[in-house]
Scaffold this active site. Structure first.
Site, PDB file in Angstrom:
ATOM      1  N   GLU A   1       0.828  -1.213   0.000  1.00 13.26           N
ATOM      2  CA  GLU A   1       0.000   0.000   0.000  1.00 13.26           C
ATOM      3  C   GLU A   1       0.867   1.269   0.000  1.00 13.26           C
ATOM      4  OE1 GLU A   1      -3.168   0.299  -0.372  1.00 13.26           O
ATOM      5  OE2 GLU A   1      -3.732   2.225   0.497  1.00 13.26           O
TER       6      GLU A   1
ATOM      7  N   THR B   1     -11.392   7.250 -13.947  1.00 10.14           N
ATOM      8  CA  THR B   1     -10.423   6.857 -12.921  1.00 10.14           C
ATOM      9  C   THR B   1     -10.728   5.483 -12.333  1.00 10.14           C
ATOM     10  OG1 THR B   1      -9.181   7.651 -10.998  1.00 10.14           O
ATOM     11  CG2 THR B   1     -11.571   7.938 -10.953  1.00 10.14           C
TER      12      THR B   1
END
Ligand SMILES: *[C@@H]1O[C@H](CO)[C@@H](O)[C@H](O)[C@H]1NC(C)=O
Ligand SMILES: *[C@@H]1O[C@H](CO)[C@@H](O)[C@H](O)[C@H]1NC(C)=O
Ligand SMILES: *[C@@H]1O[C@H](CO)[C@@H](O)[C@H](O)[C@H]1NC(C)=O
Ligand SMILES: *[C@@H]1O[C@H](CO)[C@@H](O)[C@H](O)[C@H]1NC(C)=O
Ligand SMILES: *[C@@H]1O[C@H](CO)[C@@H](O)[C@H](O)[C@H]1NC(C)=O
Ligand SMILES: *[C@@H]1O[C@H](CO)[C@@H](O)[C@H](O)[C@H]1NC(C)=O
Ligand SMILES: *[C@@H]1O[C@H](CO)[C@@H](O)[C@H](O)[C@H]1NC(C)=O
Ligand SMILES: *[C@@H]1O[C@H](CO)[C@@H](O)[C@H](O)[C@H]1NC(C)=O
Ligand SMILES: *[C@@H]1O[C@H](CO)[C@@H](O)[C@H](O)[C@H]1NC(C)=O
Ligand SMILES: *[C@@H]1O[C@H](CO)[C@@H](O)[C@H](O)[C@H]1NC(C)=O
Length: 511
Positions: A363, A491
């Site tokens: 992440e 997106t």
């Protein structure tokens, strides 16, 4: 109209007298897949089928999972949102029965009243529901007008995010009484609406949606005093129209504001250069101020810049969309410098996958460059330093929650460069997903990408369907299918039909 806006519009008018040439294609000419691509494409399709069948079996019709909920939390959980978010992937992969089933289901949902006790996110709902419906409407040959109607039902609540004369919308709406939650927002939430709301206006004939979305972006693009030219601070207060703090990043909270600055002119071919020029200015600022290479491995990253004017040597999975975005925008503006940086940024993001035990990237991560290793957080541990010495980055948040951005940029890099190493990367990711993400019924995130027996995160995000599996599938599909010369992706990886490209976009960064 501000001075800057007027000036750029005047420039656009004078340059339009130059002969118009068709732009160079974005995708590499004559791009062909190797014979073994179909093996990987089929493997992606199988990941999708297993996941979608589990979703149908365990999530549909369960009231406690709130299948029609629009809240951000439920969108994250995937249930309900996944029908809207998966729809364009169903079409692209050729699952026409499931696609029609999803359209039929959508027709039964009454979005005119609230389906949730929670507030609804303007941003998440736009990029997943509105985009999913409109993209599916276009892909299926405009055969299902109900999809536009349902997108409009949703948007007719969300227009209440703009209050009074505010240019910038609030981020959350109560769908029962249409009251916005009066609190700060960020430039990504306020700046990632133009593609979807423009198309909603196009297909409904009501121009209000386009005007609202453009008003917000144009306001932000014209704001004076950005910490870096073209790059506003992340937090913005719709009530005052002022930004707060001075944090500048390509990561979450800012990311897709920049992304849409260059995609919106591609969708519309507008002659108003402010969108492309603000993007070019942001890229120019980033090259001057944020670009860093690691002292180990010479990997290229875009750093963050904080309110104390310090460079933070950090990176994130979310920000890793920047490689693909620079490749696309560099092509559109005929700037090979930007394209080449985009490819290098993509390679460095892929390196965060290549370095872990699972072959899946974390992440967030950090690194050191010749100007130091400040991250805004604590000093690296001995284990992190050892990892850094081997890989040129170290893990700061170790989970993977089915995010797409690294494979998204890898897809752009393949379609534009034709370098088969990007196919090898994608094949490696598929193998890792097969090996490390399965549960008893489907696939899920993991808590530690550097642990092959990591504990699992009991959750299947809707962007697994919408983005990860679609980008992987298209990487191994015929490059003329959903070509980057014919479509612009929102997106959330929902493709919208784009007109034939202009010869170039924008007039250059603000000097
Ligand atoms: C969708 O609805 C139409 C019209 O009611 C019906 O003919 C069709 O069979 C349905 N499709 C699926 C896959 O359920
Ligand atoms: C909303 O809250 C009410 C009252 O607690 C409850 O009865 C209802 O089921 C909730 N609705 C949803 C969609 O969760
Ligand atoms: C939404 O509005 C309704 C009606 O005013 C109210 O009962 C409910 O509590 C509100 N929900 C939230 C999450 O604020
Ligand atoms: C267009 O949409 C806006 C927002 O929902 C609405 O207020 C307005 O009445 C609509 N205009 C027309 C002509 O329907
Ligand atoms: C909106 O702006 C106009 C023009 O500046 C002004 O006349 C009007 O009072 C403003 N309305 C609100 C609600 O602030
Ligand atoms: C490409 O963009 C970079 C960064 O803004 C700039 O320095 C360079 O001059 C541009 N090159 C061309 C050919 O426009
Ligand atoms: C990358 O590192 C090399 C050697 O340290 C240096 O010469 C080069 O300028 C650096 N590039 C960037 C973009 O910082
Ligand atoms: C970062 O800086 C700290 C303190 O200056 C130092 O102890 C550490 O070794 C550095 N780490 C790297 C990766 O350069
Ligand atoms: C396809 O086959 C070639 C030749 O065996 C191999 O080099 C390449 O890595 C393979 N590519 C993929 C994506 O499997
Ligand atoms: C890897 O994950 C397993 C399961 O959660 C755990 O028992 C083990 O301690 C972890 N190993 C490392 C090196 O963190």
């Amino acid at each position: 109209m501000s001075f800057r806006r007027w000036f750029l519009t005047a420039l656009a008018v004078s340059s339009s007298t130059l002969p118009a040439a068709r732009g160079e294609p974005v995708q590499k000419a004559g791009l062909q897949l190797p014979a073994n691509a179909s093996i990987h494409r089929d493997a992606v399709q199988q990941l999708f089928v297993t996941s979608y069948e589990a979703y149908q079996k365990y999530a549909w019709g369960h009231d406690d999972l709130m299948p029609e909920s629009l809240s951000y939390v439920d969108a994250r959980n995937g249930w309900g949102a996944s029908i809207a978010d998966a729809m364009s992937t169903l079409w692209i992969m050729g699952f026409t029965d499931w696609f029609e089933q999803a359209v039929n289901h959508t027709a039964t949902v009454d979005f005119s009243r609230s389906q949730t006790n929670d507030t609804v996110s303007l941003f998440e709902t736009t990029i997943r529901y509105v985009a999913g419906f409109i993209s599916s409407y276009e892909l299926s040959g405009e055969k299902y007008p109900i999809l536009v109607q349902k997108a409009q039902e949703i948007a007719d609540h969300m227009v209440y995010s703009w209050v009074g004369n505010n240019s910038v919308p609030y981020g959350y709406i109560n769908f029962t009484d249409n009251a916005p939650t009066v609190t700060t927002s960020n430039i990504a939430e306020a700046g990632t609406l133009t593609l979807e709301w423009n198309l909603l206006s196009k297909y409904t004939g009501n121009d209000t949606y386009r005007q609202l979305a453009e008003k917000s972006v144009l306001y932000m693009a014209n704001m004076p005093g950005d910490p870096l030219p073209g790059m506003p601070a992340q937090t913005i207060d719709p009530t005052t129209g002022l930004t707060e703090g001075g944090y500048v990043t390509w990561s979450g909270g800012s990311d897709s504001y920049f992304e849409y600055l260059i995609k919106y002119p591609r969708l519309t071919n507008t002659d108003d250069n402010i969108y492309a020029d603000t993007w070019l200015t942001a890229v120019d600022s980033s090259i001057r101020t944020l670009l860093r290479n690691s002292t180990v491995g010479d990997h290229l990253y875009l750093a963050d810049y904080d309110g104390d004017e310090m460079i933070r040597h950090v990176g994130s999975h979310l920000a890793c969309f920047y490689g693909g975005n620079w490749i696309l925008g560099g092509k559109m503006t005929n700037n090979d410098t930007i394209v080449n940086y985009g490819l290098q940024l993509t390679d460095a993001c892929w390196n965060t996958y290549a370095g872990t035990a699972t072959g899946i990237g974390p992440e967030t991560f950090a690194y050191a460059s010749s100007d130091g290793n400040y991250t805004g957080g604590g000093a690296p541990t001995a284990a992190q330093l050892q990892f850094y010495d081997e890989h040129g980055y170290y893990i700061t948040t170790s989970d993977y929650i089915l995010r797409p951005e690294v494979l998204e940029s890898n897809f752009y890099a393949w379609r534009v460069s034709g370098d088969t190493k990007y196919l090898d990367n994608a094949a490696s990711a598929i193998k890792s997903f097969q090996d490390y993400l399965p549960t008893t019924v489907a696939y899920t995130g993991i808590n530690d990408v550097n642990n092959v027996t990591s504990s699992k995160i009991d959750d299947m995000e809707s962007f697994w369907f919408a983005e990860v599996l679609k980008y992987l599938y298209l990487t191994f599909d015929d490059p003329t299918h959903i070509s980057l010369d014919d479509y612009v992706f929102n997106t959330e990886c929902h493709p919208f039909k784009a007109p034939a490209a202009k010869s170039t976009y924008g007039s250059g960064p603000a000097s």
